[in-house]
Motif scaffolding. Structure first.
Motif, PDB file in Angstrom:
ATOM      1  N   ALA A 141       0.797  -1.366   0.015  1.00  0.00           N
ATOM      2  CA  ALA A 141      -0.038  -0.091   0.032  1.00  0.00           C
ATOM      3  C   ALA A 141       0.740   1.325  -0.055  1.00  0.00           C
ATOM      4  CB  ALA A 141      -0.888  -0.013   1.191  1.00  0.00           C
ATOM      5  N   THR A 142       2.125   1.306   0.781  1.00  0.00           N
ATOM      6  CA  THR A 142       3.034   2.353   0.654  1.00  0.00           C
ATOM      7  C   THR A 142       4.178   1.960  -0.132  1.00  0.00           C
ATOM      8  OG1 THR A 142       2.270   3.094   2.937  1.00  0.00           O
ATOM      9  CG2 THR A 142       4.251   3.818   2.270  1.00  0.00           C
ATOM     10  N   GLN A 143       4.376   2.859  -1.249  1.00  0.00           N
ATOM     11  CA  GLN A 143       5.940   2.327  -2.064  1.00  0.00           C
ATOM     12  C   GLN A 143       6.692   3.120  -1.371  1.00  0.00           C
ATOM     13  OE1 GLN A 143       5.357   0.582  -5.192  1.00  0.00           O
ATOM     14  NE2 GLN A 143       3.586  -0.073  -3.923  1.00  0.00           N
ATOM     15  N   VAL A 144       7.814   2.294  -0.876  1.00  0.00           N
ATOM     16  CA  VAL A 144       9.016   3.073  -0.157  1.00  0.00           C
ATOM     17  C   VAL A 144      10.323   2.780  -1.209  1.00  0.00           C
ATOM     18  CG1 VAL A 144      10.680   3.062   1.629  1.00  0.00           C
ATOM     19  CG2 VAL A 144       8.248   3.007   2.087  1.00  0.00           C
ATOM     20  N   LEU A 145      11.153   3.943  -1.544  1.00  0.00           N
ATOM     21  CA  LEU A 145      11.803   3.558  -2.838  1.00  0.00           C
ATOM     22  C   LEU A 145      12.986   4.698  -2.824  1.00  0.00           C
ATOM     23  CD1 LEU A 145      10.597   4.438  -6.322  1.00  0.00           C
ATOM     24  CD2 LEU A 145       8.956   4.467  -4.552  1.00  0.00           C
ATOM     25  N   THR A 146      14.118   4.350  -3.568  1.00  0.00           N
ATOM     26  CA  THR A 146      14.980   5.308  -3.930  1.00  0.00           C
ATOM     27  C   THR A 146      15.290   5.447  -5.193  1.00  0.00           C
ATOM     28  OG1 THR A 146      17.007   3.926  -3.748  1.00  0.00           O
ATOM     29  CG2 THR A 146      16.387   4.955  -1.719  1.00  0.00           C
ATOM     30  N   VAL A 147      15.557   6.340  -5.948  1.00  0.00           N
ATOM     31  CA  VAL A 147      15.497   6.702  -7.149  1.00  0.00           C
ATOM     32  C   VAL A 147      16.952   7.056  -7.736  1.00  0.00           C
ATOM     33  CG1 VAL A 147      13.213   6.989  -7.732  1.00  0.00           C
ATOM     34  CG2 VAL A 147      14.623   9.145  -7.293  1.00  0.00           C
ATOM     35  N   ARG A 148      17.574   6.484  -8.816  1.00  0.00           N
ATOM     36  CA  ARG A 148      18.886   7.135  -9.225  1.00  0.00           C
ATOM     37  C   ARG A 148      18.697   8.321 -10.025  1.00  0.00           C
ATOM     38  NH1 ARG A 148      23.074   3.580 -12.704  1.00  0.00           N
ATOM     39  NH2 ARG A 148      22.436   2.273 -11.023  1.00  0.00           N
ATOM     40  N   GLY A 149      19.191   9.428  -9.514  1.00  0.00           N
ATOM     41  CA  GLY A 149      19.203  10.843  -9.789  1.00  0.00           C
ATOM     42  C   GLY A 149      19.395  11.083 -11.478  1.00  0.00           C
ATOM     43  N   SER A 150      20.431  10.421 -11.745  1.00  0.00           N
ATOM     44  CA  SER A 150      21.019  10.694 -13.093  1.00  0.00           C
ATOM     45  C   SER A 150      19.906  10.146 -14.116  1.00  0.00           C
ATOM     46  CB  SER A 150      22.207  10.041 -13.312  1.00  0.00           C
ATOM     47  OG  SER A 150      22.050   8.518 -13.012  1.00  0.00           O
ATOM     48  N   LYS A 151      19.205   9.373 -13.860  1.00  0.00           N
ATOM     49  CA  LYS A 151      17.853   8.897 -14.718  1.00  0.00           C
ATOM     50  C   LYS A 151      16.797   9.869 -15.149  1.00  0.00           C
ATOM     51  CE  LYS A 151      19.803   5.085 -15.892  1.00  0.00           C
ATOM     52  NZ  LYS A 151      20.269   4.693 -17.425  1.00  0.00           N
ATOM     53  N   PHE A 152      16.672  10.940 -14.023  1.00  0.00           N
ATOM     54  CA  PHE A 152      15.673  11.945 -14.156  1.00  0.00           C
ATOM     55  C   PHE A 152      16.157  13.375 -14.558  1.00  0.00           C
ATOM     56  CE2 PHE A 152      14.639   8.155 -11.443  1.00  0.00           C
ATOM     57  CZ  PHE A 152      13.142   7.764 -12.341  1.00  0.00           C
ATOM     58  N   ALA A 153      15.197  14.189 -15.274  1.00  0.00           N
ATOM     59  CA  ALA A 153      15.619  15.501 -15.273  1.00  0.00           C
ATOM     60  C   ALA A 153      15.575  16.422 -14.034  1.00  0.00           C
ATOM     61  CB  ALA A 153      14.810  16.136 -16.375  1.00  0.00           C
ATOM     62  N   THR A 154      16.035  17.532 -14.125  1.00  0.00           N
ATOM     63  CA  THR A 154      16.101  18.316 -12.841  1.00  0.00           C
ATOM     64  C   THR A 154      15.194  19.192 -12.768  1.00  0.00           C
ATOM     65  OG1 THR A 154      18.692  18.125 -12.642  1.00  0.00           O
ATOM     66  CG2 THR A 154      17.613  20.004 -11.600  1.00  0.00           C
ATOM     67  N   ALA A 155      14.270  19.155 -11.661  1.00  0.00           N
ATOM     68  CA  ALA A 155      13.128  20.077 -11.920  1.00  0.00           C
ATOM     69  C   ALA A 155      13.575  21.625 -11.694  1.00  0.00           C
ATOM     70  CB  ALA A 155      12.210  19.893 -10.537  1.00  0.00           C
TER      71      ALA A 155
END
Length: 309
Positions: A141-155
């Motif tokens: 029910a609760t998704q807990v995760l870390t994301v690799r920043g280099s794979k996403f654009a900068t806000a």
């Protein structure tokens, strides 16, 4: 429901990967809040509030959070999690310390180093040091995760999110911060540098590492990295290690000097925009990753390159 991002900072600066985590959070198409905890985090909270895509900033301010422990941060996050379907952070030593504890207290799974978000609870992440990509479906029910920043654009900046103060529980007594020590350098931080020059075991000694790698890095205004083999041999300090058990970097230019290109090291730098390899062994694995490769004696090639810059 909502998404909660945990902000990492050193008291004066935000981890720049936070802006990339904000972009990753847009995949759920629900309001995004950011939690920042610290002794006096108000100025940093204002910076977060300016990021496009942030709905509100939750501020936990307490003197005990000058050097927060994972236990204290978990005590802040877990009560908040009831209002969120997603709790995430950029993948780093900080988040790898905090979020597993949060997930355990919530009795849910945790996914680390997510490379791609396919839908609300389906992700792509690397296994076997990134050599295999696994698609993972998480039904919690609760998704807990870390994301690799280099794979996403900068806000981008320009927003004016609401800033809210929240209650902060007392620090737990089971653990406490004692001290920390950093290697100070005038060079860019390894995780934020646009150019990284890394040395490997082929350099042969700490003196050679400094004499060959440092001048080239200085000419390029680059950060210095090292392979695990070079760190284990004492050529460079631990905080310069690039790889699966070190720092993951994705600069615009990565120069690998005397590095064989073992799987463990490749995991930490293969997202670099341009990879240049200098190695005397034409069969070195690093040449399979490199965009440009030079088969040469590094003790001749690197000083020549440095002199030519």
């Amino acid at each position: 429901m909502r998404t909660l991002i945990i902000a990492e900072h050193d008291g004066q600066h935000l981890n720049e990967q936070l802006a990339r985590a904000v972009t990753a959070a847009q995949h759920w198409q629900q309001p995004v809040d950011v939690l920042i905890a610290g002794a006096q985090p108000e100025a940093l909270a204002a910076q977060i509030a300016a990021l496009q895509g942030v709905n509100s900033v939750l501020v936990a301010s307490d003197a005990a959070l000058q050097h927060p422990t994972a236990e204290h941060l978990a005590d802040i996050i877990v009560p908040l999690a009831a209002d969120y379907s997603v709790v995430l952070a950029a993948h780093s030593a900080f988040s790898k310390n905090v979020l597993p504890r949060v997930a355990a207290l919530l009795d849910v799974n945790m996914l680390s180093d997510v490379l791609e978000i396919l839908d609300r609870n389906t992700y792509v992440r690397g296994i076997y040091a990134g050599n295999v990509l696994a698609t993972v479906h998480n039904q919690d029910a609760t998704q807990v995760l870390t994301v690799r920043g280099s794979k996403f654009a900068t806000a981008t900046s320009g927003a004016t999110a609401e800033i809210k103060a929240i209650a902060t529980p007392a620090a737990p007594q089971g653990s406490r911060w004692v001290s920390e020590a950093f290697n100070k350098s005038e060079r860019p931080a390894l995780t934020a540098a646009k150019v990284v020059v890394s040395g490997g075991r082929a350099l042969g000694s700490a003196d050679a590492f400094a004499q060959v790698i440092a001048p080239l890095a200085d000419k390029l205004h680059a950060a210095i990295g090292a392979s695990r083999a070079a760190v284990d041999a004492g050529y460079a300090p631990n905080d310069l290690q690039v790889g699966q058990t070190g720092v993951v970097v994705a600069p615009e230019l990565y120069i690998a000097v005397g590095i064989s290109g073992a799987i463990q090291h490749a995991y930490g730098m293969k997202d670099s925009k341009v990879v240049v390899a200098i190695n005397q062994d034409p069969e070195a694995q690093i040449f399979k990753i490199a965009d440009y490769g030079l088969v040469a004696d590094l003790f001749e090639a690197v000083p020549e390159l440095t002199a030519a810059l």
